[in-house]
Motif scaffolding. Structure first.
Motif, short mmCIF file in Angstrom:
data_model
loop_
_atom_site.label_atom_id
_atom_site.label_comp_id
_atom_site.label_asym_id
_atom_site.label_seq_id
_atom_site.Cartn_x
_atom_site.Cartn_y
_atom_site.Cartn_z
N LEU A 37 -42.77 -75.69 -41.50
CA LEU A 37 -44.09 -75.76 -40.88
C LEU A 37 -44.03 -76.27 -39.44
N ALA A 43 -47.62 -68.26 -37.22
CA ALA A 43 -48.01 -68.27 -38.64
C ALA A 43 -47.61 -66.95 -39.29
N ILE A 46 -43.77 -66.98 -40.00
CA ILE A 46 -43.46 -67.85 -41.14
C ILE A 46 -43.92 -67.19 -42.44
N ALA A 82 -38.10 -69.74 -43.29
CA ALA A 82 -39.19 -69.41 -44.21
C ALA A 82 -38.72 -68.41 -45.26
N SER A 173 -49.33 -68.13 -47.54
CA SER A 173 -48.50 -68.83 -46.55
C SER A 173 -49.16 -68.82 -45.18
N ARG A 174 -49.63 -67.67 -44.75
CA ARG A 174 -50.26 -67.58 -43.43
C ARG A 174 -51.46 -68.51 -43.32
N VAL A 177 -50.23 -72.23 -43.37
CA VAL A 177 -49.64 -72.64 -42.09
C VAL A 177 -50.74 -72.86 -41.06
N TRP A 180 -52.57 -76.08 -41.99
CA TRP A 180 -51.73 -77.26 -41.74
C TRP A 180 -51.65 -77.54 -40.25
N ARG A 181 -51.45 -76.49 -39.46
CA ARG A 181 -51.33 -76.68 -38.01
C ARG A 181 -52.65 -77.14 -37.39
#
Length: 193
Positions: A37, A43, A46, A82, A173-174, A177, A180-181
């Protein structure tokens, strides 16, 4: 505000995972995800890496899945770390489900009538073990011929199941991420003010 409850994601995940600290692989997975991450990839890169790793982990090609994920990540310009993390979907806990579902799907796709004979599979595994201990070309060829009726449907069935898994992993996941960011940036700007 309740001071006894953990406030950030790291504290909450640490509190939830505290009973599992003795499981080293869990700590390694958490660290890998954290590093993934924090890398400078987008994004999309990853998420694509995670999706490629997940796709490859659905195949029955144990032993080369991580290498395949790395090569695919390089070719498609996805995040290599990733892709490695994405291969964690295929693990000893999920293999029985993956193998049965890919085999059954593959039987439908290739038009074979399958019968899962546990005794025959056990015998074939023992033959494979013997072939690996005494690697004569004839014994390896005979063992490969025994496993092909099982491997062929699993390979065919892994394509649609792997693509579906990859699509789900990419989307999750996208979005994860990005979330989270944005949380990390918001907490970083709030701390610097």
């Amino acid at each position: 505000m309740d001071k006894s409850r953990p406030h950030n994601l790291t504290e909450r995940s640490g509190a939830l995972l505290a009973p599992f600290k003795q499981w080293g692989w869990l700590q390694g997975t958490r660290e890998s995800i954290s590093r993934m991450l924090q890398q400078r990839a987008t994004a999309h890169e990853i998420a694509l890496g995670c999706a490629l790793g997940a796709f490859v982990s659905i195949t029955p090609l144990l032993g080369v899945q991580t290498l395949m994920a790395i090569v695919m990540a390089f070719v498609l310009r996805a995040s290599v770390p990733a892709a490695i993390v994405g291969t964690f979907i295929g693990n000893p806990l999920s293999w029985p489900f993956i193998w049965v579902s890919t085999y059954l799907m593959g039987l439908q796709m290739v038009g074979l009538e399958g019968a899962f004979d546990a005794a025959a599979v056990q015998r074939n595994i023992e033959l494979l073990g013997n072939a690996l201990l005494d690697p004569s070309p004839q014994l390896l060829d005979a063992t490969a011929a025994l496993f092909w009726p099982l491997l062929w449907p699993m390979l065919a069935g892994s394509l649609p199941i792997g693509l579906l898994t990859a699509a789900i992993v990419y989307y999750v996941s996208r979005n994860s991420v990005r979330a989270w960011r944005s949380r990390h940036m918001a907490s970083g700007t709030a701390a610097s003010e």
